[in-house]
Design an enzyme around this catalytic site. Structure first.
Site, PDB file in Angstrom:
ATOM      1  N   PRO A 153      12.465  -8.020   0.178  1.00  0.00           N
ATOM      2  CA  PRO A 153      13.187  -9.124  -0.457  1.00  0.00           C
ATOM      3  C   PRO A 153      13.712  -8.788  -1.850  1.00  0.00           C
ATOM      4  O   PRO A 153      13.047  -8.097  -2.635  1.00  0.00           O
ATOM      5  CB  PRO A 153      12.123 -10.230  -0.545  1.00  0.00           C
ATOM      6  CG  PRO A 153      11.189  -9.925   0.567  1.00  0.00           C
ATOM      7  CD  PRO A 153      11.158  -8.423   0.683  1.00  0.00           C
ATOM      8  N   ASN A 154      14.898  -9.293  -2.121  1.00  0.00           N
ATOM      9  CA  ASN A 154      15.576  -9.219  -3.428  1.00  0.00           C
ATOM     10  C   ASN A 154      16.148  -7.848  -3.765  1.00  0.00           C
ATOM     11  O   ASN A 154      16.859  -7.707  -4.759  1.00  0.00           O
ATOM     12  CB  ASN A 154      14.650  -9.689  -4.574  1.00  0.00           C
ATOM     13  CG  ASN A 154      14.279 -11.150  -4.430  1.00  0.00           C
ATOM     14  OD1 ASN A 154      15.161 -11.995  -4.339  1.00  0.00           O
ATOM     15  ND2 ASN A 154      12.999 -11.444  -4.375  1.00  0.00           N
ATOM     16  N   ARG A 193      20.126  -7.309 -10.600  1.00  0.00           N
ATOM     17  CA  ARG A 193      18.833  -7.946 -10.790  1.00  0.00           C
ATOM     18  C   ARG A 193      18.026  -7.234 -11.880  1.00  0.00           C
ATOM     19  O   ARG A 193      17.664  -6.058 -11.709  1.00  0.00           O
ATOM     20  CB  ARG A 193      18.082  -7.848  -9.450  1.00  0.00           C
ATOM     21  CG  ARG A 193      16.658  -8.296  -9.489  1.00  0.00           C
ATOM     22  CD  ARG A 193      15.918  -7.860  -8.228  1.00  0.00           C
ATOM     23  NE  ARG A 193      14.582  -8.395  -8.241  1.00  0.00           N
ATOM     24  CZ  ARG A 193      13.575  -7.897  -7.561  1.00  0.00           C
ATOM     25  NH1 ARG A 193      13.753  -6.861  -6.764  1.00  0.00           N
ATOM     26  NH2 ARG A 193      12.393  -8.443  -7.647  1.00  0.00           N
ATOM     27  N   TYR A 201      14.819  -2.660 -13.111  1.00  0.00           N
ATOM     28  CA  TYR A 201      15.106  -2.013 -11.829  1.00  0.00           C
ATOM     29  C   TYR A 201      16.287  -1.051 -11.866  1.00  0.00           C
ATOM     30  O   TYR A 201      16.581  -0.396 -10.864  1.00  0.00           O
ATOM     31  CB  TYR A 201      15.341  -3.087 -10.750  1.00  0.00           C
ATOM     32  CG  TYR A 201      14.110  -3.951 -10.528  1.00  0.00           C
ATOM     33  CD1 TYR A 201      12.921  -3.386 -10.072  1.00  0.00           C
ATOM     34  CD2 TYR A 201      14.132  -5.315 -10.787  1.00  0.00           C
ATOM     35  CE1 TYR A 201      11.790  -4.163  -9.878  1.00  0.00           C
ATOM     36  CE2 TYR A 201      13.000  -6.105 -10.596  1.00  0.00           C
ATOM     37  CZ  TYR A 201      11.838  -5.518 -10.137  1.00  0.00           C
ATOM     38  OH  TYR A 201      10.717  -6.284  -9.955  1.00  0.00           O
ATOM     39  N   ASN A 245      10.134   0.194   0.402  1.00  0.00           N
ATOM     40  CA  ASN A 245       9.883  -0.608  -0.807  1.00  0.00           C
ATOM     41  C   ASN A 245       9.760  -2.046  -0.319  1.00  0.00           C
ATOM     42  O   ASN A 245      10.762  -2.697  -0.048  1.00  0.00           O
ATOM     43  CB  ASN A 245      11.015  -0.468  -1.827  1.00  0.00           C
ATOM     44  CG  ASN A 245      10.705  -1.252  -3.096  1.00  0.00           C
ATOM     45  OD1 ASN A 245       9.803  -2.091  -3.131  1.00  0.00           O
ATOM     46  ND2 ASN A 245      11.467  -0.983  -4.144  1.00  0.00           N
ATOM     47  N   ALA A 291       8.264  -7.842  -3.245  1.00  0.00           N
ATOM     48  CA  ALA A 291       7.074  -8.656  -3.507  1.00  0.00           C
ATOM     49  C   ALA A 291       6.138  -8.735  -2.297  1.00  0.00           C
ATOM     50  O   ALA A 291       4.943  -9.044  -2.458  1.00  0.00           O
ATOM     51  CB  ALA A 291       7.482 -10.056  -3.946  1.00  0.00           C
ATOM     52  N   GLU A 351       5.321   4.586   0.303  1.00  0.00           N
ATOM     53  CA  GLU A 351       5.610   3.323  -0.392  1.00  0.00           C
ATOM     54  C   GLU A 351       6.274   3.662  -1.727  1.00  0.00           C
ATOM     55  O   GLU A 351       5.750   4.470  -2.498  1.00  0.00           O
ATOM     56  CB  GLU A 351       4.285   2.586  -0.623  1.00  0.00           C
ATOM     57  CG  GLU A 351       4.428   1.291  -1.382  1.00  0.00           C
ATOM     58  CD  GLU A 351       3.050   0.671  -1.701  1.00  0.00           C
ATOM     59  OE1 GLU A 351       2.031   1.088  -1.099  1.00  0.00           O
ATOM     60  OE2 GLU A 351       3.009  -0.207  -2.568  1.00  0.00           O
ATOM     61  N   HIS A 408       8.243   2.165  -5.286  1.00  0.00           N
ATOM     62  CA  HIS A 408       8.622   1.082  -6.198  1.00  0.00           C
ATOM     63  C   HIS A 408       9.481   1.650  -7.313  1.00  0.00           C
ATOM     64  O   HIS A 408       9.153   2.701  -7.879  1.00  0.00           O
ATOM     65  CB  HIS A 408       7.390   0.400  -6.797  1.00  0.00           C
ATOM     66  CG  HIS A 408       6.514  -0.194  -5.753  1.00  0.00           C
ATOM     67  ND1 HIS A 408       6.847  -1.348  -5.089  1.00  0.00           N
ATOM     68  CD2 HIS A 408       5.357   0.245  -5.211  1.00  0.00           C
ATOM     69  CE1 HIS A 408       5.912  -1.608  -4.201  1.00  0.00           C
ATOM     70  NE2 HIS A 408       4.992  -0.661  -4.240  1.00  0.00           N
ATOM     71  N   ARG A 458       2.851  -3.635 -15.111  1.00  0.00           N
ATOM     72  CA  ARG A 458       3.448  -4.973 -15.125  1.00  0.00           C
ATOM     73  C   ARG A 458       2.360  -6.048 -14.916  1.00  0.00           C
ATOM     74  O   ARG A 458       1.189  -5.805 -15.142  1.00  0.00           O
ATOM     75  CB  ARG A 458       4.561  -5.016 -14.078  1.00  0.00           C
ATOM     76  CG  ARG A 458       5.666  -3.973 -14.385  1.00  0.00           C
ATOM     77  CD  ARG A 458       6.819  -4.050 -13.424  1.00  0.00           C
ATOM     78  NE  ARG A 458       7.488  -5.339 -13.512  1.00  0.00           N
ATOM     79  CZ  ARG A 458       8.314  -5.811 -12.573  1.00  0.00           C
ATOM     80  NH1 ARG A 458       8.571  -5.087 -11.490  1.00  0.00           N
ATOM     81  NH2 ARG A 458       8.882  -6.988 -12.720  1.00  0.00           N
TER      82      ARG A 458
END
Ligand code: DQA
Length: 155
Positions: free
Chosen positions: A11-12, A19, A24, A75, A78, A99, A101, A108
């Site tokens: 998502p996103n 964004r 990012y 990725n 969330a 995985e 990111h 964070r």
């Protein structure tokens, strides 16, 4: 058909470039996929990719395509932090799973420090921006070449 690398964006991530670029980066998802496809093709691999804001769409993709893949780069966005159904779909696969990111999730908010995917992933790359995807692909290519040469994993 050449071996396939499956890339999953959660998502996103369709909003990359617009964004929160301070977190990012400015690279778009299309640019990331293009760079991955070019590198995969140069190694004789086919790359397929999906982005969805819906966990079920990602699970359908994994069920349809993940089983044939030589490697998976994901990725989860969330969903990393709570997507147990996505995690279970990944756990069912035999291919190595990396995985990725863009941001360093461990620097964070505390809720980003937990990944439900990490325990079933082969490895994790976090905080290296869009190049993290390419580093994941380099590893998958090297591992595949090892395997084809009859060497063991990680050699
Ligand atoms: C992310 C980190 C997640 O915590 C966040 O929800 C994302 C992107 C990253 O690439 O840094 O959507 O996975």
């Amino acid at each position: 058909m050449p071996d396939t690398i499956a890339v999953i964006h959660g998502p996103n991530l369709n909003m990359l470039g617009q964004r929160e670029p301070a977190i990012y980066g400015h690279t778009t998802l299309a640019e990331i996929d293009a760079a991955l496809s070019a590198r995969a093709a140069s190694a004789g691999l086919r790359l397929i990719s999906v982005q969805s804001n819906h966990e079920g769409v990602l699970i359908d993709f994994l069920q349809n395509e993940g089983w044939h893949a030589a490697g998976v780069i994901i990725n989860p966005g969330a969903l990393t932090h709570y997507g147990l159904a996505l995690r279970d779909a990944l756990a069912a696969l035999s291919a190595p799973i990396i995985e990725v990111h863009l941001s360093n999730v461990y620097r964070r908010e505390p809720f980003r420090h937990t990944s439900v995917v990490a325990p079933i992933a082969t490895g994790q790359i976090t905080g290296l921006g869009w190049r993290g995807y390419l580093l994941a692909l380099e590893w998958l290519i090297a591992e595949r070449e090892n395997t084809l040469a009859g060497r063991g994993p990680g050699k």
